[in-house]
Design an enzyme around this catalytic site. Structure first.
Site, PDB file in Angstrom:
ATOM      1  N   SER A  15       0.649  -0.787  -0.190  1.00 18.68           N
ATOM      2  CA  SER A  15       0.161  -0.203  -0.055  1.00 18.68           C
ATOM      3  C   SER A  15       0.554   1.568   0.151  1.00 18.68           C
ATOM      4  CB  SER A  15      -0.802   0.161   1.083  1.00 18.68           C
ATOM      5  OG  SER A  15      -0.650  -0.120   2.119  1.00 18.68           O
ATOM      6  N   ARG A  68      22.113 -13.836   4.997  1.00 12.02           N
ATOM      7  CA  ARG A  68      21.669 -12.717   4.744  1.00 12.02           C
ATOM      8  C   ARG A  68      22.603 -11.665   3.671  1.00 12.02           C
ATOM      9  NH1 ARG A  68      19.285 -10.798   9.796  1.00 12.02           N
ATOM     10  NH2 ARG A  68      17.732 -12.129   9.377  1.00 12.02           N
ATOM     11  N   ASN A 110      12.780   4.809   6.645  1.00 14.15           N
ATOM     12  CA  ASN A 110      11.608   3.846   6.910  1.00 14.15           C
ATOM     13  C   ASN A 110      10.855   4.580   7.600  1.00 14.15           C
ATOM     14  OD1 ASN A 110      10.783   0.667   7.363  1.00 14.15           O
ATOM     15  ND2 ASN A 110      11.752   1.182   9.701  1.00 14.15           N
ATOM     16  N   HIS A 112       7.006   3.794  10.314  1.00 13.55           N
ATOM     17  CA  HIS A 112       6.887   2.601  11.177  1.00 13.55           C
ATOM     18  C   HIS A 112       5.532   3.521  11.905  1.00 13.55           C
ATOM     19  CE1 HIS A 112       7.886   0.071  14.495  1.00 13.55           C
ATOM     20  NE2 HIS A 112       7.509   0.370  15.764  1.00 13.55           N
TER      21      HIS A 112
END
EC number: 2.1.2.2
Length: 206
Positions: A15, A68, A110, A112
């Site tokens: 989204s 990773r 980012n 949050h």
């Protein structure tokens, strides 16, 4: 002026990725241009969103790598090959190592769903409800090598109503995210956001 290439990292519905694409189409993303989607789940709905938008994708399966760091090295190579200038995490559900973070330190952000430093990590909306706070919200921050510990760029509050559930609160949180995040990306691409020398404070020009 030359467009500023950004890559969006996402793992699920996408989204916030869609919000970036829509903002770009309507001119609200400024100089920023969504050039790449990075996704760790081959069946994630966000991939179809990217295809519909004509955005290139780099999709990988972490289990196919020995570590990773190995798949992050490949991601960094893909970003550099495409001359990506900023990385925008938007529901990317994997912890990052210095292999990924350090090359884009000060150029990776980012979002949050809480007012950090309150309720970092997973299930932030549920954490806020369980704790009984009256106010939560959304934070956009630079990414560092901690979990949700990077310097805060922007925050917007959301009141918690007495009858709120995780779903009703999440709906309001997501509405804030889809407005706030493109605005921050636009400011970032315009050079209006600067990380101070102390690495903790952020200067934002209006």
């Amino acid at each position: 002026m030359k467009p500023v290439a950004i890559a969006v990292f996402a793992s699920g519905q996408g989204s916030n990725f869609q919000a970036m694409v829509d903002a770009q189409r309507s001119g609200l993303l400024g100089l920023a241009e969504v050039k790449l989607l990075v996704c760790d789940k081959p069946n994630a709905p966000v991939i179809e969103r990217a295809q519909r938008a004509g955005v290139e994708t780099f999709v990988f399966q972490p289990k196919q790598y020995s570590s990773r760091e190995q798949y992050e090295m490949e991601i960094v190579s893909e970003l550099q090959r495409r001359q990506i200038q900023y990385v925008v995490l938007a529901g990317y559900m994997r912890l990052l190592t210095p292999t990924m973070v350090n090359p884009y330190m000060g150029r990776m952000i980012n979002i949050h769903p809480s007012l950090l430093p309150a309720f970092p990590g997973k299930d932030a909306i549920e954490q806020a409800l369980d704790y009984g706070v009256k106010l939560t919200g959304v934070t956009v921050h630079f990414v560092d090598n901690g979990m949700d510990t990077g310097a805060i760029i922007a925050q917007q509050p959301a009141a918690i109503h007495p009858n709120d559930t995780a779903d009703t609160l999440a709906e309001r949180i997501h509405h804030i995210e889809q407005t706030l995040y493109p605005r921050v990306v636009s400011q970032l691409a315009a050079g209006k956001i600067r990380l101070a020398d102390d690495g903790r404070h952020v200067m934002v020009e209006q």
